[in-house]
Design a protein around this motif. Structure first.
Motif, PDB file in Angstrom:
ATOM      1  N   ARG A 100       0.828  -1.202   0.000  1.00  0.00           N
ATOM      2  CA  ARG A 100       0.000   0.000   0.000  1.00  0.00           C
ATOM      3  C   ARG A 100       0.859   1.247   0.000  1.00  0.00           C
ATOM      4  NH1 ARG A 100      -3.045  -3.062  -1.285  1.00  0.00           N
ATOM      5  NH2 ARG A 100      -5.108  -3.649  -0.539  1.00  0.00           N
ATOM      6  N   ASP A 101       0.723   2.027  -1.062  1.00  0.00           N
ATOM      7  CA  ASP A 101       1.290   3.367  -1.073  1.00  0.00           C
ATOM      8  C   ASP A 101       2.808   3.378  -0.848  1.00  0.00           C
ATOM      9  OD1 ASP A 101       0.802   6.034  -1.462  1.00  0.00           O
ATOM     10  OD2 ASP A 101       0.700   6.462   0.676  1.00  0.00           O
ATOM     11  N   ASP A 155       6.602   5.350  -7.013  1.00  0.00           N
ATOM     12  CA  ASP A 155       5.776   6.505  -6.708  1.00  0.00           C
ATOM     13  C   ASP A 155       4.378   6.057  -6.288  1.00  0.00           C
ATOM     14  OD1 ASP A 155       4.675   8.978  -6.512  1.00  0.00           O
ATOM     15  OD2 ASP A 155       5.131   9.622  -8.557  1.00  0.00           O
ATOM     16  N   ARG A 156       4.224   5.881  -4.974  1.00  0.00           N
ATOM     17  CA  ARG A 156       2.923   5.531  -4.415  1.00  0.00           C
ATOM     18  C   ARG A 156       2.277   4.327  -5.105  1.00  0.00           C
ATOM     19  NH1 ARG A 156       0.412  10.960  -1.981  1.00  0.00           N
ATOM     20  NH2 ARG A 156       1.898  10.841  -0.293  1.00  0.00           N
ATOM     21  N   VAL A 157       2.952   3.223  -5.003  1.00  0.00           N
ATOM     22  CA  VAL A 157       2.469   1.996  -5.631  1.00  0.00           C
ATOM     23  C   VAL A 157       1.664   1.171  -4.633  1.00  0.00           C
ATOM     24  CG1 VAL A 157       3.230  -0.248  -6.490  1.00  0.00           C
ATOM     25  CG2 VAL A 157       4.254   1.847  -7.387  1.00  0.00           C
ATOM     26  N   SER A 158       0.479   0.742  -5.050  1.00  0.00           N
ATOM     27  CA  SER A 158      -0.355  -0.119  -4.217  1.00  0.00           C
ATOM     28  C   SER A 158      -0.882  -1.275  -5.057  1.00  0.00           C
ATOM     29  CB  SER A 158      -1.558   0.659  -3.672  1.00  0.00           C
ATOM     30  OG  SER A 158      -1.136   1.730  -2.870  1.00  0.00           O
ATOM     31  N   PHE A 159      -0.884  -2.476  -4.465  1.00  0.00           N
ATOM     32  CA  PHE A 159      -1.543  -3.602  -5.123  1.00  0.00           C
ATOM     33  C   PHE A 159      -1.753  -4.713  -4.111  1.00  0.00           C
ATOM     34  CE2 PHE A 159       2.979  -4.319  -5.605  1.00  0.00           C
ATOM     35  CZ  PHE A 159       3.126  -5.670  -5.316  1.00  0.00           C
ATOM     36  N   ARG A 165       5.232   4.343 -11.457  1.00  0.00           N
ATOM     37  CA  ARG A 165       3.813   4.226 -11.131  1.00  0.00           C
ATOM     38  C   ARG A 165       3.200   3.012 -11.811  1.00  0.00           C
ATOM     39  NH1 ARG A 165       0.857   9.543 -10.618  1.00  0.00           N
ATOM     40  NH2 ARG A 165       2.385  10.862  -9.598  1.00  0.00           N
ATOM     41  N   ILE A 166       2.096   2.546 -11.223  1.00  0.00           N
ATOM     42  CA  ILE A 166       1.305   1.538 -11.921  1.00  0.00           C
ATOM     43  C   ILE A 166       0.407   2.283 -12.892  1.00  0.00           C
ATOM     44  CG2 ILE A 166      -0.468  -0.229 -11.687  1.00  0.00           C
ATOM     45  CD1 ILE A 166       0.671  -0.906  -8.971  1.00  0.00           C
ATOM     46  N   GLU A 208      -7.922   5.888 -13.058  1.00  0.00           N
ATOM     47  CA  GLU A 208      -7.668   5.515 -11.669  1.00  0.00           C
ATOM     48  C   GLU A 208      -8.549   4.349 -11.219  1.00  0.00           C
ATOM     49  OE1 GLU A 208      -7.297   8.160  -7.666  1.00  0.00           O
ATOM     50  OE2 GLU A 208      -6.727   9.030  -9.592  1.00  0.00           O
ATOM     51  N   ILE A 254      -7.261   1.013 -12.421  1.00  0.00           N
ATOM     52  CA  ILE A 254      -6.042   0.600 -11.743  1.00  0.00           C
ATOM     53  C   ILE A 254      -6.351   0.169 -10.305  1.00  0.00           C
ATOM     54  CG2 ILE A 254      -3.784   1.381 -10.952  1.00  0.00           C
ATOM     55  CD1 ILE A 254      -3.772   3.287 -13.380  1.00  0.00           C
ATOM     56  N   ARG A 255      -7.317   0.843  -9.711  1.00  0.00           N
ATOM     57  CA  ARG A 255      -7.676   0.534  -8.316  1.00  0.00           C
ATOM     58  C   ARG A 255      -8.157  -0.892  -8.135  1.00  0.00           C
ATOM     59  NH1 ARG A 255      -8.490   3.931  -3.939  1.00  0.00           N
ATOM     60  NH2 ARG A 255      -9.833   2.322  -3.126  1.00  0.00           N
ATOM     61  N   LEU A 263      -6.380  -3.603  -6.151  1.00  0.00           N
ATOM     62  CA  LEU A 263      -6.386  -3.645  -4.687  1.00  0.00           C
ATOM     63  C   LEU A 263      -7.294  -4.754  -4.155  1.00  0.00           C
ATOM     64  CD1 LEU A 263      -6.540   0.162  -3.877  1.00  0.00           C
ATOM     65  CD2 LEU A 263      -4.545  -1.315  -3.979  1.00  0.00           C
ATOM     66  N   PHE A 308       6.810  13.373  -1.512  1.00  0.00           N
ATOM     67  CA  PHE A 308       5.588  12.657  -1.856  1.00  0.00           C
ATOM     68  C   PHE A 308       4.338  13.285  -1.269  1.00  0.00           C
ATOM     69  CE2 PHE A 308       8.808   9.523  -2.622  1.00  0.00           C
ATOM     70  CZ  PHE A 308       8.376   8.932  -3.793  1.00  0.00           C
ATOM     71  N   SER A 364      -0.640   8.306  -6.855  1.00  0.00           N
ATOM     72  CA  SER A 364      -0.526   7.596  -8.128  1.00  0.00           C
ATOM     73  C   SER A 364      -1.764   6.764  -8.385  1.00  0.00           C
ATOM     74  CB  SER A 364       0.708   6.698  -8.099  1.00  0.00           C
ATOM     75  OG  SER A 364       0.522   5.564  -8.893  1.00  0.00           O
ATOM     76  N   GLY A 365      -1.897   6.337  -9.626  1.00  0.00           N
ATOM     77  CA  GLY A 365      -3.073   5.584 -10.039  1.00  0.00           C
ATOM     78  C   GLY A 365      -3.436   4.478  -9.084  1.00  0.00           C
ATOM     79  N   GLY A 366      -2.473   3.654  -8.722  1.00  0.00           N
ATOM     80  CA  GLY A 366      -2.783   2.479  -7.919  1.00  0.00           C
ATOM     81  C   GLY A 366      -2.832   2.760  -6.437  1.00  0.00           C
ATOM     82  N   ALA A 367      -2.638   4.006  -6.046  1.00  0.00           N
ATOM     83  CA  ALA A 367      -2.559   4.304  -4.619  1.00  0.00           C
ATOM     84  C   ALA A 367      -3.870   3.988  -3.919  1.00  0.00           C
ATOM     85  CB  ALA A 367      -2.207   5.766  -4.409  1.00  0.00           C
ATOM     86  N   GLY A 368      -3.764   3.324  -2.815  1.00  0.00           N
ATOM     87  CA  GLY A 368      -4.974   2.945  -2.095  1.00  0.00           C
ATOM     88  C   GLY A 368      -5.376   4.025  -1.124  1.00  0.00           C
ATOM     89  N   ASP A 369      -4.608   4.146  -0.074  1.00  0.00           N
ATOM     90  CA  ASP A 369      -5.015   5.009   1.011  1.00  0.00           C
ATOM     91  C   ASP A 369      -4.019   6.148   1.187  1.00  0.00           C
ATOM     92  OD1 ASP A 369      -6.088   4.316   4.421  1.00  0.00           O
ATOM     93  OD2 ASP A 369      -6.174   6.109   3.195  1.00  0.00           O
ATOM     94  N   ALA A 390      -0.765   7.538   4.334  1.00  0.00           N
ATOM     95  CA  ALA A 390       0.628   7.844   4.027  1.00  0.00           C
ATOM     96  C   ALA A 390       0.960   9.262   4.438  1.00  0.00           C
ATOM     97  CB  ALA A 390       0.875   7.671   2.534  1.00  0.00           C
TER      98      ALA A 390
END
Lengths: 519, 335
Positions: free
Chosen positions: A263-264, A277-281, A482-483, A510, A513-514, A517, B311, B317-322, B326
């Motif tokens: 997350r992030d 850069d703020r990658v979440s999966f 980024r994703i 967005e 891509i979300r 999660l 940051f 970013s696109g995939g950012a969750g929460d 952060a």
């Protein structure tokens, strides 16, 4: 039109036997912006290093204005009017921009050895105004933006008299706005008579900026086109187009509960560039999630964060319900992760140590191998090693042979053998078949699918597009840290389409891509 | 205790000793600063000081001139630093290991030479060595209290202050200073600008040798009037920690060296109130290392906070969750 700078049937073989350039012909006309595209490892950097005098060609020649030249160092190239802006900036962060500009060729106060800062500032401001590249001469490099650092690098080459500029992926580190600005400035430089070689992965940029474009693949020059006569799909095909090597038999995935929550996550390199850069999966049990992207777009750093080899600045990593954000690799392993490292020579194995020592490196402290009084149980260790050697078909004379003496494929089997028998729930696998022979590739691919079918979660990072596409159940695409896309069904996407995302020509919304999660 | 400290800090004698104790550590810290700025960890400073201290004593005894002794001592110290350069940069050995090896050679070698010449393994008192002059400054020496501190110090104490100014000039005003900093900060950048990093490092190490030479000679020809085995007493090592506290600047070196000097001088007085001497002797070193830890930790924290700030604010970013979590986290650690 006559060529200004030319490479003729240029071949470069490195001392380790890698042929990075194979009979490459490349020619640049005066006053043009010439794009050079190709994937990492295609040989672009080597070609530029040869033209810039950092490497000498094995065979072939370089012509400058039709006359053969030979550069023994980059200083020779600089003297001949060639300047290069490296991807990693050659700047001293603690010094001011003006000081960096004149470094090595400093103005001095009349009749003394004192450095003349005022004159350096004046020189910087004059150059800055003449070429319309705005910089703060007095600011320290560490305090200015990446794009200003880049302008400074360009000014540095101009200060040294360059009229042929080589820019190695200049936009990789810039925001879209900064890229626009750079393009205006580069066009201005062209108007003033400069010739520019522009290396990039991003086709859109090449089409906007360049007059001509050359494509390289696997060390060969595939072709040179006038930008007006060609479309991006053709170039993209020339860049990534390759034969499908192997098919992989696999049943549809049956994803279970989440095993890895990323997350992030973020990471900044030494030059303040946002590599992640703020990658979440989310990664689920029973699924292979492929990560694709041109090398250098943050995949390496992302894996390092997950494996505990680098620290994330923000966010968290959860493995099997346990928060392991910035924990040590040992803790992360205990939580249930195994890691096939990208670089088996330095991270994955200890080369001088035996196959056995390498195989038990993660489990020697367990009861099975350490007897009373802390003594190692040699018999148990050898038995374990023999078992893995057999199961993973590691070709060796004995398990006591050193790993360094094995071939690339067998070395990789040692790493995979250890990691796949670690009883981990999550496998992070990076470049599993890089530099591995075809037979071993097939073997390794089968083992990866086996692990998935046994209910493990697999994160697969590879720059071999065919490999990721055939093994993965779902895919994420990374670009500039980024994703930029998520494909829940890897079978439903073509390599051409992936290429567009990898090269920054397309990005998903967005919401799409979300979905990665899975929350 | 409070009474005792007040009486100590009020006495001109204490401050006189502070200057005296600070000078050698200041000189050698400056040597460490210029080495580190050029990108070399100069572990050999300890050995350089030892040889300088011994050679200074021997040559001054042989020639009858303290100045000849000083010159020879400095030369010996330069030689040690150039040896480090040769092994570390020409033969590409690990600089720290070479430094430690040179120190071990110096520890044994100085005693060996001393014994060969005098038959004594501990002290050079049988040699009629000279000491460098103590300077009485006219007018200033008559100022009450202050005069007793500032005047009457050994010449090397004054030289150490001049050295700060000179090093500051070298690093910040001269062309070579730019090249030293460039080489230390990004050797590839320096090379690509046509600078020869090896030559820059050689220059820096020669200067470091001169500084360590002054420091070593002061110890045996001013601070005390003999060479004793192990006279450098780890100052060369401490200098490498002190240069970090100094933040790589000549002016910062004053503060770093003062940490050492103040505690070192205090230790002399604490001995009178019955604290165990072993503990007291360790004090200046412990305090310097402590300063090193504090400076390093706070610098790392600042750096991490600065990077994290890159940051915050920007869109996730696109995939950012929460993104909220952060941001909160970034603020939490940044504060």
């Amino acid at each position: 039109m006559n060529a200004l700078l030319e490479a003729v049937r240029l071949t470069k073989v490195y001392s380790n036997g890698t042929a990075a350039n194979k009979r490459v012909d490349f020619s640049v006309r005066p006053g043009e912006i010439h794009g050079l595209v190709g994937e990492n490892g295609a040989g672009k950097s080597t070609l530029m290093k040869v033209l810039y005098g950092e490497e000498s060609p094995t065979t072939g020649s370089i012509l400058l204005e039709g006359k053969p030249v030979s550069f023994s160092s980059s200083e020779d190239a600089i003297r001949a009017g060639i300047g290069m802006v490296h991807q990693h900036f050659m700047l001293v962060p603690s010094l001011s921009l003006a000081e960096n500009l004149v470094l090595g060729k400093e103005p001095r106060r009349k009749g003394s050895r004192f450095f003349d800062l005022e004159k350096a500032v004046r020189i910087t401001e004059e150059l800055s105004a003449r070429y319309n590249l705005k910089v703060h001469a007095r600011a320290r490099v560490v305090d200015v933006s990446v794009s200003m650092r880049q302008k400074l690098e360009i000014l540095k080459t101009l200060y040294r008299g360059a009229h042929i500029l080589i820019l190695d992926e200049p936009t990789a580190v810039l925001t879209p706005q900064e890229t626009d600005e750079l393009f205006v400035e580069l066009s201005e430089l062209r108007k003033q008579g400069c010739t520019i070689i522009f290396i990039s992965h991003k086709l859109g940029e090449v089409f906007r900026l360049c007059d001509r474009v050359s494509v390289m693949r696997d060390g060969r020059m595939i072709g040179t086109h006038d930008v007006g006569d060609v479309d991006s799909q053709t170039i993209s095909n020339e860049m990534v187009g390759r034969e499908v090597k192997l098919g992989v038999d696999k049943s549809p995935a049956q994803p279970g509960e989440a095993v890895l929550l990323a997350r992030d996550l973020s990471f900044v390199d030494d030059f303040d560039i946002k590599m992640v850069d703020r990658v979440s999966f989310t990664l689920r049990r029973g699924e292979v999630l492929g990560v694709v992207g041109v090398d250098g777009n943050g995949q390496t750093e992302l894996v390092q964060i997950l494996a505990g080899l680098a620290k994330t600045l923000t966010g968290k990593v959860v493995v099997c319900g346990k928060d392991v954000t910035n924990a040590s690799p040992g803790t992360i392993r205990k939580a249930g992760m195994a890691h096939v490292a990208e670089d088996r020579m330095t991270v994955g194995t200890a080369l001088p140590a035996s196959i056995m020592d390498n195989l038990i490196a993660d489990r020697y402290a367990g009861k099975a191998f350490t007897g009373p009084g802390g003594f190692m149980r040699q018999d148990a260790m050898r038995q374990e090693a023999r078992g893995i050697v057999e199961r993973f078909d590691i070709r060796c004379s004995s398990e006591l042979q050193s790993v360094g003496s094995l071939s690339g494929g067998n070395m990789q089997k040692v790493v995979v053998g250890r990691e796949f028998t670690a009883e981990a729930e999550l496998l992070v696998i990076s470049q599993p078949t890089r530099g591995v022979d075809v037979g071993a590739i097939e073997f390794l691919h089968k083992r990866i699918i086996e692990m998935r079918d046994a209910g493990k979660a697999v994160l697969l990072v590879s720059s071999d597009l065919t490999e990721v596409m055939s093994l993965s159940d779902s895919l994420i695409v990374m670009s500039s840290g980024r994703i930029v896309a998520y494909f829940p069904d890897a079978a439903a996407v073509t390599d051409k389409e992936l290429g567009l995302y990898m090269l920054g020509l397309k990005s998903q919304g967005e919401e799409e891509i979300r979905m990665v999660l899975h929350d | 205790m409070i009474h005792f400290l007040i009486s100590v800090f009020g006495s001109s004698n204490y401050w006189y000793i502070v200057f005296r104790s600070t000078a050698p550590i200041l000189l050698v810290t400056l040597g460490a600063v210029i080495s580190e700025q050029a990108g070399i960890s100069n572990m050999a400073l300890e050995g350089a000081m030892l040889w300088a201290a011994l050679v200074g004593v021997i040559v001054s005894a042989a020639t009858g001139s303290a100045w000849m002794g000083l010159a020879a001592g400095i030369l010996a110290s330069i030689l040690v630093c150039v040896t480090l350069w040769y092994f570390a940069l020409k033969l590409e050995a690990n600089a720290v290991l070479v430094g430690v090896a040179l120190n071990l050679v110096a520890h044994g070698g100085t005693v060996f030479v001393l014994y060969s010449l005098t038959g004594d393994k501990g002290i050079s008192s049988s040699l009629a060595s000279k000491t460098l002059p103590f300077i009485k400054i006219p007018l200033i020496q008559d100022i009450p209290w202050l005069g007793k501190i500032i005047s009457g110090q050994n010449i090397v104490v004054y030289i150490s202050i001049i050295a700060v100014v000179v090093l500051n000039l070298i690093l910040n005003k001269y062309t070579i200073g730019r090249r030293i900093k460039a080489t230390g900060a990004n050797v590839e950048a320096a090379r690509s600008a046509g600078i020869n990093p090896d030559r820059v490092k050689l220059f820096a190490l020669v200067i470091a040798g001169v500084l360590a030479g002054f420091a070593g000679c002061f110890l045996s020809m001013g601070y005390t009037s003999n060479f004793t085995s192990g006279i450098a007493a780890g100052r060369g090592y401490v200098a490498n920690a002190a240069q970090v506290v100094a933040g790589g600047t000549a002016v910062g070196a004053i503060f770093a060296a003062l940490i050492f000097g103040l505690t070192d001088a205090l230790a002399t007085f604490l001995q009178n109130v019955g604290m165990p001497p072993e503990l007291i002797q360790a004090l200046p070193y412990a305090v310097t290392i402590l300063g090193f830890i504090v400076v390093t930790l706070s610098r790392d924290r600042r750096e991490a906070a600065r990077k994290r700030a890159l940051f915050s604010g920007g869109a996730a970013s696109g995939g950012a969750g929460d993104g909220g979590t952060a941001k909160k986290q970034a603020e939490g650690t940044g504060a």
